[in-house]
Design a protein around this motif. Structure first.
Motif, PDB file in Angstrom:
ATOM      1  N   TRP A  20      -1.940  -1.555  -4.203  1.00  0.00           N
ATOM      2  CA  TRP A  20      -3.192  -1.369  -3.453  1.00  0.00           C
ATOM      3  C   TRP A  20      -3.242  -2.303  -2.254  1.00  0.00           C
ATOM      4  CZ3 TRP A  20      -7.275  -4.998  -2.980  1.00  0.00           C
ATOM      5  CH2 TRP A  20      -8.420  -4.500  -2.345  1.00  0.00           C
ATOM      6  N   ARG A  21      -2.812  -3.565  -2.443  1.00  0.00           N
ATOM      7  CA  ARG A  21      -2.820  -4.534  -1.348  1.00  0.00           C
ATOM      8  C   ARG A  21      -1.859  -4.114  -0.245  1.00  0.00           C
ATOM      9  NH1 ARG A  21      -5.174  -6.720   1.055  1.00  0.00           N
ATOM     10  NH2 ARG A  21      -3.903  -8.518   1.616  1.00  0.00           N
ATOM     11  N   ARG A  22      -0.677  -3.642  -0.624  1.00  0.00           N
ATOM     12  CA  ARG A  22       0.286  -3.221   0.394  1.00  0.00           C
ATOM     13  C   ARG A  22      -0.244  -2.046   1.202  1.00  0.00           C
ATOM     14  NH1 ARG A  22       4.262  -4.824  -3.517  1.00  0.00           N
ATOM     15  NH2 ARG A  22       4.199  -2.780  -4.509  1.00  0.00           N
ATOM     16  N   LYS A  23      -0.863  -1.080   0.496  1.00  0.00           N
ATOM     17  CA  LYS A  23      -1.432   0.067   1.209  1.00  0.00           C
ATOM     18  C   LYS A  23      -2.563  -0.365   2.134  1.00  0.00           C
ATOM     19  CE  LYS A  23      -0.250   3.451  -2.347  1.00  0.00           C
ATOM     20  NZ  LYS A  23      -0.786   4.387  -3.395  1.00  0.00           N
ATOM     21  N   ALA A  24      -3.390  -1.304   1.660  1.00  0.00           N
ATOM     22  CA  ALA A  24      -4.488  -1.804   2.488  1.00  0.00           C
ATOM     23  C   ALA A  24      -3.945  -2.522   3.717  1.00  0.00           C
ATOM     24  CB  ALA A  24      -5.369  -2.740   1.665  1.00  0.00           C
TER      25      ALA A  24
END
Length: 349
Positions: free
Chosen positions: A334-338
């Motif tokens: 999720w952090r990488r996508k954000a």
């Protein structure tokens, strides 16, 4: 309980000595619960071959480990709010699973003075239940309130960009805590004195100092000043740990800062450290249920304790690999996508 492993999107190499210390602390606390505390609460069927009363002070080592790890974790993030999300992803999935398991086992098999309503269990899921004066589904959860208070303090310092001054800040905080407790005791305000002692800042401070020393950021006078105020707290006010425990934790923290504990690389001990958070959460009440049942069936206490350990290890391993690690992987994705969305959006605009 909990000394909690730091996480980051980059998944940096683990410090094996931190895992080893977590493993030692978790084993010590469990041995205390299954021997000394169980004897005090319920009484073993026959006298034990030995007890481990000093094991309860593994909690103080956990607090020092948290001081080290949380400061290390904050250095790996660019925004203070990311710290909140990373801590939540690390803490809550395992904790929710532990609350459900412990409540279910105790409800099904019974455990005197430790049986609570479904409403109490649901409020426990917030992890803020102690602040609402709601009892713990498992008494080991008391340390989580202490940990959360420390995380909040570190979040505030990070948000205020005050981490470079963390050592003088902790010198002031521990000194103020000590003065507050002494003043409350002098005025007969024992409740306030106990409340002031709850943060256990003196042990978190030792971990913070160890991390800063490992990075070569602390002068000798500053280090001595912080150790001095922490020692003064233990001498003048005291805590739920005797003074020698402070000396042991200080020695381990100093050795950690110098890289002198890297020889603690025994695989079973490292694995114990890896699963220590879930193990800490599930071992006590579920272990007590196992011990009561087996001793009632005629088992020797030592054999019942061994089975309780095995059950705790199995549950902790399951939670680690089926709950904790998937949750952390999900958070990192999720952090990488954000981060990708944040990087792309200005160009799209």
């Amino acid at each position: 309980m909990t000394g909690i492993a730091a996480t980051s999107d980059a998944s940096p190499p683990r410090l094996v000595e931190l895992d080893a210390l977590r493993g030692i602390a978790a084993l010590a606390v469990a041995l205390y619960h299954f021997t000394t505390e169980y004897s005090d609460l319920y009484g073993h069927s026959v006298p034990l071959w030995g007890q481990v009363p000093i094991g309860k002070y593994g909690v103080q080592l956990f607090f020092a480990i948290s001081g080290f790890v949380i400061l290390m974790s904050l250095e790996r993030i660019t925004r203070a709010r990311d710290f909140v999300w990373s801590r939540a992803a690390r803490l809550y999935p395992s904790y929710w699973t532990a609350v459900v398991l412990t409540f279910t086992v105790v409800a099904l098999f019974g455990l005197p003075d430790r049986e609570f309503s479904l409403q109490t269990a649901l409020i426990n899921l917030t992890m803020f239940h102690e602040l609402l004066r709601v009892p713990h589904v498992d008494t080991v959860y008391w340390t989580l309130t202490i940990e959360l208070s420390f995380y909040l303090l570190m979040f505030v310092l990070a948000s205020a960009r005050a981490l470079p001054k963390v050592i003088p800040i902790f010198i002031a905080l521990v000194a103020l805590q000590t003065l507050a407790e002494l003043a409350a005791q002098a005025m007969g305000m024992l409740f306030v004195a106990r409340l002031a002692s709850r943060p256990h800042l003196q042990f978190f401070a030792l971990g913070v100092l160890a991390f800063q020393q490992s990075r070569g950021r602390v002068s000798v006078p500053s280090a001595l000043a912080l150790v001095g105020v922490c020692f003064a707290h233990e001498v003048l006010v005291g805590s739920n740990a005797p003074l020698p425990v402070f000396g042991v934790v200080l020695g381990l923290a100093h050795a950690l800062s110098r890289g002198s504990l890297r020889w603690l690389n025994w695989r079973p001990l490292l694995f114990m450290g890896f699963i220590s958070y879930p193990f800490y959460l599930v071992h006590q009440n579920i272990g007590y249920v196992v011990i009561r049942r087996l001793e009632a069936a005629g088992w020797r206490p030592e054999a019942a304790i061994a089975v309780a350990f095995a059950v705790g290890l199995l549950l902790a391993t399951f939670i680690t690999y089926r709950v904790e690690q998937p949750a952390l992987r999900g958070y990192r994705q999720w952090r990488r996508k954000a981060q990708v969305r944040t990087a792309v959006s200005p160009h799209v605009a």
